[in-house]
Enzyme design. Structure first.
Site, mmCIF file in Angstrom:
data_model
loop_
_atom_site.group_PDB
_atom_site.id
_atom_site.type_symbol
_atom_site.label_atom_id
_atom_site.label_comp_id
_atom_site.label_asym_id
_atom_site.label_seq_id
_atom_site.Cartn_x
_atom_site.Cartn_y
_atom_site.Cartn_z
ATOM 1 N N ASP A 60 -6.564 -3.030 -14.339
ATOM 2 C CA ASP A 60 -8.018 -3.063 -14.500
ATOM 3 C C ASP A 60 -8.608 -4.202 -13.672
ATOM 4 O O ASP A 60 -7.960 -5.237 -13.468
ATOM 5 C CB ASP A 60 -8.392 -3.272 -15.968
ATOM 6 C CG ASP A 60 -7.933 -2.129 -16.863
ATOM 7 O OD1 ASP A 60 -7.710 -1.019 -16.345
ATOM 8 O OD2 ASP A 60 -7.798 -2.363 -18.081
ATOM 9 N N ARG A 61 -9.839 -4.030 -13.243
ATOM 10 C CA ARG A 61 -10.482 -5.031 -12.387
ATOM 11 C C ARG A 61 -10.451 -6.449 -12.970
ATOM 12 O O ARG A 61 -10.155 -7.410 -12.249
ATOM 13 C CB ARG A 61 -11.926 -4.609 -12.082
ATOM 14 C CG ARG A 61 -12.628 -5.546 -11.115
ATOM 15 C CD ARG A 61 -13.939 -4.978 -10.610
ATOM 16 N NE ARG A 61 -14.481 -5.821 -9.548
ATOM 17 C CZ ARG A 61 -15.477 -5.476 -8.743
ATOM 18 N NH1 ARG A 61 -16.051 -4.298 -8.875
ATOM 19 N NH2 ARG A 61 -15.902 -6.305 -7.807
#
Length: 215
Positions: A60-61
């Protein structure tokens, strides 16, 4: 953004993904790790034209840690097979809110990801589309208001670690999406992929790549 290479052979390259950086480009148009690694390989090997780089898994970012890419189609095929057969071992560290009662535990849930809201929720297994999710954790360090955990991921569901820890009342520091109240650096959460174990694409040698979290 400079590329921090953790491992490289003829077929694979492992790099460190900073928190807040996209693994793959999206509609935001922000700089992504994949493009940076392609540019790194192009310059290092003086390649002309497009550089092949296979995306094997994601983070995930807001998460930091190890990302493994394939440099060849053989690397992509061999490592994708290991992922499908659960032969790759992933270990994370997370700083969570509060102090856990158990020093170690196994968490099992059924999860459903909502594409519209980009959130995952815990459901009963009877619900259509719910996926089995399992991880185990161990307390590494108790701090005043937080706890540092080591996490072994047994399945790789969307936002799995984030929602499962939130579900037991201990969201990851900075993870407002899943109920965290403790602030962290903007666009980041205190979750890091610290270890990745796999077999090389040729020769079948077992490799373990490690990194250290910043929290």
């Amino acid at each position: 953004m400079s590329v921090k290479v953790l491992y490289e052979d003829n077929h694979l390259i492992a790099v460190f993904k900073p928190s807040g950086v996209l693994v793959q480009g999206d509609k935001t148009g922000d700089v992504c790790l994949m493009d940076e690694v392609k540019e790194y390989l192009k310059e290092k090997y003086k390649k002309q034209g497009n550089v092949f780089l296979g995306l094997l898994h994601r983070l995930d970012r807001p998460v930091s840690g190890i990302i493994l890419f394939s440099k060849t189609s053989k690397g992509a095929s061999r490592l994708s097979e290991q992922i499908r057969n659960h032969k790759i071992k992933k270990e994370y560290q997370a700083l969570v809110e509060g102090n856990l009662k158990k020093s170690k535990d196994i968490l099992i849930n059924y999860l459903l990801h909502d594409e519209k809201t980009n959130k995952t929720q815990v459901l009963n297994k009877e619900k259509t589309g719910a996926q089995y999710a399992e991880l185990d954790y161990e307390v590494l360090e108790k701090r005043k208001k937080n706890t540092l955990l080591k996490i072994n991921l047994k399945t790789g569901r969307h936002h799995q670690i984030r929602i499962q820890l939130s579900q037991i009342g201990h969201p990851i520091v900075g993870d407002k999406k899943y109920g965290a109240k403790t602030p962290y650096q903007e666009g980041q959460i205190a979750l890091c992929a610290v270890s990745l174990t796999f077999q090389t694409a040729t020769g079948g040698e077992t490799k373990t790549i490690t990194t250290e979290p910043s929290f």
